[in-house]
Design a protein around this motif. Structure first.
Motif, PDB file in Angstrom:
ATOM      1  N   SER A   1      -2.417  10.968   0.265  1.00 31.10           N
ATOM      2  CA  SER A   1      -1.375  11.444   0.108  1.00 31.10           C
ATOM      3  C   SER A   1      -0.642  12.656   1.037  1.00 31.10           C
ATOM      4  N   SER A   2      -1.970  13.539   1.293  1.00 31.67           N
ATOM      5  CA  SER A   2      -1.637  14.579   2.236  1.00 31.67           C
ATOM      6  C   SER A   2      -1.368  14.099   3.557  1.00 31.67           C
ATOM      7  N   MET A   3      -2.344  13.267   4.096  1.00 31.85           N
ATOM      8  CA  MET A   3      -2.164  12.778   5.617  1.00 31.85           C
ATOM      9  C   MET A   3      -0.846  12.041   5.645  1.00 31.85           C
ATOM     10  N   ALA A   4      -0.518  11.587   4.817  1.00 30.35           N
ATOM     11  CA  ALA A   4       0.831  10.565   4.691  1.00 30.35           C
ATOM     12  C   ALA A   4       2.113  11.791   4.725  1.00 30.35           C
ATOM     13  N   GLY A   5       1.941  12.878   4.353  1.00 34.19           N
ATOM     14  CA  GLY A   5       3.128  13.623   4.255  1.00 34.19           C
ATOM     15  C   GLY A   5       3.842  13.710   2.961  1.00 34.19           C
ATOM     16  N   LEU A   6       3.050  13.091   2.070  1.00 31.73           N
ATOM     17  CA  LEU A   6       3.839  13.045   0.650  1.00 31.73           C
ATOM     18  C   LEU A   6       3.762  14.259  -0.220  1.00 31.73           C
ATOM     19  N   PHE A   7       2.889  15.354   0.341  1.00 28.78           N
ATOM     20  CA  PHE A   7       2.783  16.543  -0.405  1.00 28.78           C
ATOM     21  C   PHE A   7       3.640  17.542   0.130  1.00 28.78           C
ATOM     22  N   ALA A   8       4.425  17.069   1.319  1.00 20.84           N
ATOM     23  CA  ALA A   8       5.328  18.108   1.814  1.00 20.84           C
ATOM     24  C   ALA A   8       6.836  17.350   2.040  1.00 20.84           C
ATOM     25  N   PRO A   9       7.431  16.682   1.215  1.00 19.11           N
ATOM     26  CA  PRO A   9       8.443  15.844   1.252  1.00 19.11           C
ATOM     27  C   PRO A   9       9.708  16.570   1.909  1.00 19.11           C
ATOM     28  N   GLU A  10       9.771  17.791   1.826  1.00 21.15           N
ATOM     29  CA  GLU A  10      10.931  18.625   2.339  1.00 21.15           C
ATOM     30  C   GLU A  10      10.626  18.853   3.658  1.00 21.15           C
ATOM     31  N   ALA A  11       9.442  18.920   4.144  1.00 30.58           N
ATOM     32  CA  ALA A  11       9.284  19.335   5.655  1.00 30.58           C
ATOM     33  C   ALA A  11       9.850  18.218   6.462  1.00 30.58           C
ATOM     34  N   LYS A  12      10.452  18.917   7.690  1.00 27.87           N
ATOM     35  CA  LYS A  12      10.920  17.964   8.772  1.00 27.87           C
ATOM     36  C   LYS A  12      10.015  17.804   9.894  1.00 27.87           C
ATOM     37  N   THR A  13       9.113  18.921  10.049  1.00 31.59           N
ATOM     38  CA  THR A  13       8.067  18.679  11.242  1.00 31.59           C
ATOM     39  C   THR A  13       6.920  19.499  10.279  1.00 31.59           C
ATOM     40  N   SER A  14       5.812  18.926  10.821  1.00 36.91           N
ATOM     41  CA  SER A  14       4.345  19.428  10.574  1.00 36.91           C
ATOM     42  C   SER A  14       3.785  19.553  11.577  1.00 36.91           C
TER      43      SER A  14
ATOM     44  N   TYR B   1       0.828  -1.304   0.019  1.00 37.34           N
ATOM     45  CA  TYR B   1       0.114   0.123  -0.114  1.00 37.34           C
ATOM     46  C   TYR B   1       1.045   1.294  -0.100  1.00 37.34           C
ATOM     47  N   ILE B   2       1.964   1.209   0.787  1.00 36.96           N
ATOM     48  CA  ILE B   2       2.970   2.495   0.776  1.00 36.96           C
ATOM     49  C   ILE B   2       3.530   2.681  -0.463  1.00 36.96           C
ATOM     50  N   ALA B   3       3.840   1.684  -1.335  1.00 43.46           N
ATOM     51  CA  ALA B   3       4.524   1.699  -2.456  1.00 43.46           C
ATOM     52  C   ALA B   3       3.436   2.407  -3.590  1.00 43.46           C
ATOM     53  N   ALA B   4       2.119   1.730  -3.254  1.00 42.04           N
ATOM     54  CA  ALA B   4       1.172   2.387  -4.418  1.00 42.04           C
ATOM     55  C   ALA B   4       0.734   3.619  -4.115  1.00 42.04           C
ATOM     56  N   LEU B   5       0.609   4.062  -2.810  1.00 41.31           N
ATOM     57  CA  LEU B   5       0.187   5.400  -2.450  1.00 41.31           C
ATOM     58  C   LEU B   5       1.354   6.444  -2.793  1.00 41.31           C
ATOM     59  N   ARG B   6       2.445   5.959  -2.635  1.00 41.20           N
ATOM     60  CA  ARG B   6       3.875   6.953  -3.058  1.00 41.20           C
ATOM     61  C   ARG B   6       3.711   6.951  -4.745  1.00 41.20           C
ATOM     62  N   ASP B   7       3.531   6.001  -5.419  1.00 41.70           N
ATOM     63  CA  ASP B   7       3.560   5.940  -6.806  1.00 41.70           C
ATOM     64  C   ASP B   7       2.098   6.956  -7.224  1.00 41.70           C
ATOM     65  N   TYR B   8       1.099   6.839  -6.475  1.00 40.18           N
ATOM     66  CA  TYR B   8      -0.083   7.737  -6.957  1.00 40.18           C
ATOM     67  C   TYR B   8       0.360   9.277  -6.811  1.00 40.18           C
ATOM     68  N   ALA B   9       0.896   9.340  -5.441  1.00 39.01           N
ATOM     69  CA  ALA B   9       1.211  10.841  -5.204  1.00 39.01           C
ATOM     70  C   ALA B   9       2.292  11.392  -6.272  1.00 39.01           C
ATOM     71  N   SER B  10       3.168  10.679  -6.639  1.00 36.22           N
ATOM     72  CA  SER B  10       4.154  11.478  -7.786  1.00 36.22           C
ATOM     73  C   SER B  10       3.567  11.429  -9.158  1.00 36.22           C
ATOM     74  N   LYS B  11       2.512  10.820  -9.446  1.00 37.88           N
ATOM     75  CA  LYS B  11       2.150  10.518 -10.740  1.00 37.88           C
ATOM     76  C   LYS B  11       0.646  11.257 -11.150  1.00 37.88           C
ATOM     77  N   ILE B  12      -0.273  11.464  -9.798  1.00 31.72           N
ATOM     78  CA  ILE B  12      -1.538  11.740  -9.978  1.00 31.72           C
ATOM     79  C   ILE B  12      -1.660  13.103 -10.903  1.00 31.72           C
ATOM     80  N   ALA B  13      -0.541  14.133 -10.812  1.00 34.63           N
ATOM     81  CA  ALA B  13      -0.586  15.549 -11.542  1.00 34.63           C
ATOM     82  C   ALA B  13      -0.652  15.358 -12.996  1.00 34.63           C
ATOM     83  N   THR B  14       0.149  14.353 -13.465  1.00 32.09           N
ATOM     84  CA  THR B  14      -0.110  14.117 -14.903  1.00 32.09           C
ATOM     85  C   THR B  14      -0.385  12.768 -15.453  1.00 32.09           C
ATOM     86  N   ALA B  15      -1.004  12.157 -14.539  1.00 29.89           N
ATOM     87  CA  ALA B  15      -1.574  10.771 -15.094  1.00 29.89           C
ATOM     88  C   ALA B  15      -2.720  10.924 -15.946  1.00 29.89           C
ATOM     89  N   SER B  16      -2.850  10.087 -16.958  1.00 28.72           N
ATOM     90  CA  SER B  16      -4.141  10.097 -17.775  1.00 28.72           C
ATOM     91  C   SER B  16      -5.266   9.439 -16.987  1.00 28.72           C
TER      92      SER B  16
END
Length: 511
Positions: A283-296, A101-116
């Motif tokens: 993706s947002s709840m998992a912190g994938l949209f703020a990859p450079e943040a150290k603390t949220s 699931y972690i791999a699938a959600l990472r893939d989703y977060a990285s590709k959703i902006a340009t995915a068909s």
């Protein structure tokens, strides 16, 4: 005079025996009294010592009781603390994830902006399938320590809002740790911002995001929305999952837990939610949209809308947005931190074990001290009774002394009387002595005559015996004469009969 003297002398002799006995009795009484005094002194000493022992033991018992009470209180507190710690650990809520699931959600977060559309559907379908499985594996655990007081979703206290945010932070930290994203912490400012947002925005929640309103609140802290994420979860319906405005703390936490499940997996508690069939929230709840943040920094707000929806807002303020901000980054201590709860349980168990050992030792010492006091008191009662028994023994010397004094007084009086009687005897003249001699001679003659009389009496007895023998012989002879007379009469009768027969025989021929 002589009889009187003999009587007084005999009385004096008897008095002397009485005095001797009284002196012996007095000596014995004094000896007994000395023993009584000695025994009483020893008994008093034993009683005094026993009283001191009882006093010492009672003082020791008081200390032991105080210590036992203290350890019992400590044990009671340790028990309460351990029970709470155990219940807190039992109520540790977890969000279980799989590497797939972690791999699938990472893939989703990285590709959703340009995915068909086809690629988005394929990624979404995969996450939906995996999410259904994970939703069934995650279940909320209520904490028995939570109050049953009803809370208003639209008017939660500051303390409750902070507690709810901290509860959510622990769950999200589990997710972020799995994804390797920022650490989630809670501050007072972020909880205030989200509460001000959900409580004053007219459109936020059911009608989507009120970004304009949120930006105004963030601007007060010199924060832009570009470095923040807001996720809104809607929970509504009827039956067991019906939305309520007033809930207990356990129900409130369950609402947050299930909202996180719903945002992460698009399902919860066997309920599939296809209203927002996308994983941007996950993706947002998992912190994938703020990859450079150290603390949220997380704040959670709740509301109840349209008599149907329970709304939960999650606001993340990432540390990159705080460079020139007045936002206070001081993180609140998180009582729901799983590791901290386990550490607290371990400490509580250690404290309980030590308190229990101390209490068992103190209770044993108390019991031992109670036994010592009981035994010492019983011994004191016994020796006191012995002492009292010795006290009750009558002193014998005074009575014995009185008896001796009386006997000596009687002896003294009788000796005076005897002295007078003996002097009277001494003054008797020779005539009295001659009369005594004559009396002695007369007594001797009388004794001689009495002896002769005895001889005569013996001779008389012998002659009387002889007379009795003769009388017996006479009686026998008289009986024999009588017998012979009878025999003579019978012989004469037989003779007459024989003579008559002879006469008849002689006359026979003639007849």
């Amino acid at each position: 005079i002589i009889a009187k003297a003999e009587q007084t002398q005999a009385k004096v002799n008897a008095d002397k025996e009485v005095v001797t006995k009284a002196q012996t009795d007095l000596a014995k009484a004094k000896q007994d009294d000395r023993k009584r005094t000695s025994d009483l002194a020893e008994a008093e000493k034993v009683v005094t010592q026993s009283q001191k022992v009882v006093t010492t033991f009672k003082a020791d018992l008081d200390k032991k009781v105080a210590m036992a009470n203290k350890t019992a209180e400590a044990l009671e507190k340790a028990t309460v603390d351990l029970t709470k710690a155990n219940q807190d650990v039992e109520a540790i809520n977890q969000i279980k994830l799989t590497q797939e699931y972690i791999a699938a959600l990472r893939d989703y977060a990285s590709k959703i902006a340009t995915a068909s559309p086809a690629e988005e559907k394929a990624m979404t379908d995969k996450l939906v399938a995996l999410g259904k499985v994970l939703a069934k594996q995650n279940r909320f655990k209520a904490n028995k320590n939570d109050s049953q007081e009803k809370l208003d979703l639209n008017n939660l206290s500051e303390a409750t809002r902070e507690e709810l945010s901290l509860f959510a932070a622990d769950l999200l930290n589990q997710i972020h740790a799995a994804f390797g994203t920022s650490k989630v912490e809670v501050t007072k400012d972020v909880t205030k911002i989200i509460n001000d947002h959900v409580s004053t925005s007219k459109t936020n929640g059911v009608k989507g995001h009120d970004t304009e309103h949120l930006n105004k609140l963030l601007a007060q802290y010199n924060i832009t929305s570009s470095e923040t994420d807001e996720n809104i979860g809607l929970m509504g319906g009827s039956g067991i999952y019906s939305a309520k405005q007033f809930v207990t703390k356990a129900e409130l936490k369950r609402l947050v837990y299930n909202t996180i499940l719903n945002l992460m997996f698009n399902a919860f508690d066997d309920v599939e939610d296809n209203v927002n069939n996308e994983f941007l929230h996950a993706s947002s709840m998992a912190g994938l949209f703020a990859p450079e943040a150290k603390t949220s920094y997380l704040g959670v707000g709740t509301s109840y809308k349209d008599d149907f929806w329970q709304v939960v807002n999650f606001l993340f303020v990432h540390d990159k947005a705080l460079t020139n901000s007045t936002f206070n980054r001081t993180a609140l201590a998180n009582p729901f931190d799983s590791q901290e709860l386990l550490n607290t349980q371990k400490e509580a168990q250690s404290t309980y074990d030590a308190a229990k050992q101390d209490d068992e030792r103190a209770q044993a010492d108390k019991s031992k001290a109670e036994t010592s006091v009981k035994e010492a008191t019983a011994y004191l009662t016994g020796v006191t009774a012995q002492r009292d028994a010795i006290k009750a023994i009558e002193v014998k010397t005074p009575a014995a002394q009185t008896q001796l004094d009386q006997a000596q007084a009687t002896l003294k009086a009788d000796e005076v009387e005897n002295k007078a009687a003996q002097e009277a005897v001494a003054q008797l003249n020779a005539d009295v002595k001659a009369k005594q001699a004559a009396l002695a001679q007369a007594k001797a003659e009388l004794a001689q005559q009495q002896s002769e009389l005895e001889v005569l009496k013996n001779n008389l007895s012998m002659e009387q015996n002889k007379l009795a023998t003769k009388k017996a012989d006479l009686t026998k002879a008289q009986a024999l004469v009588s017998q012979r007379n009878n025999e003579l009469v019978q012989a004469k009768a037989r003779l007459t009969a024989a003579q008559e027969k002879v006469r008849q025989l002689k006359d026979a021929p003639a007849r």
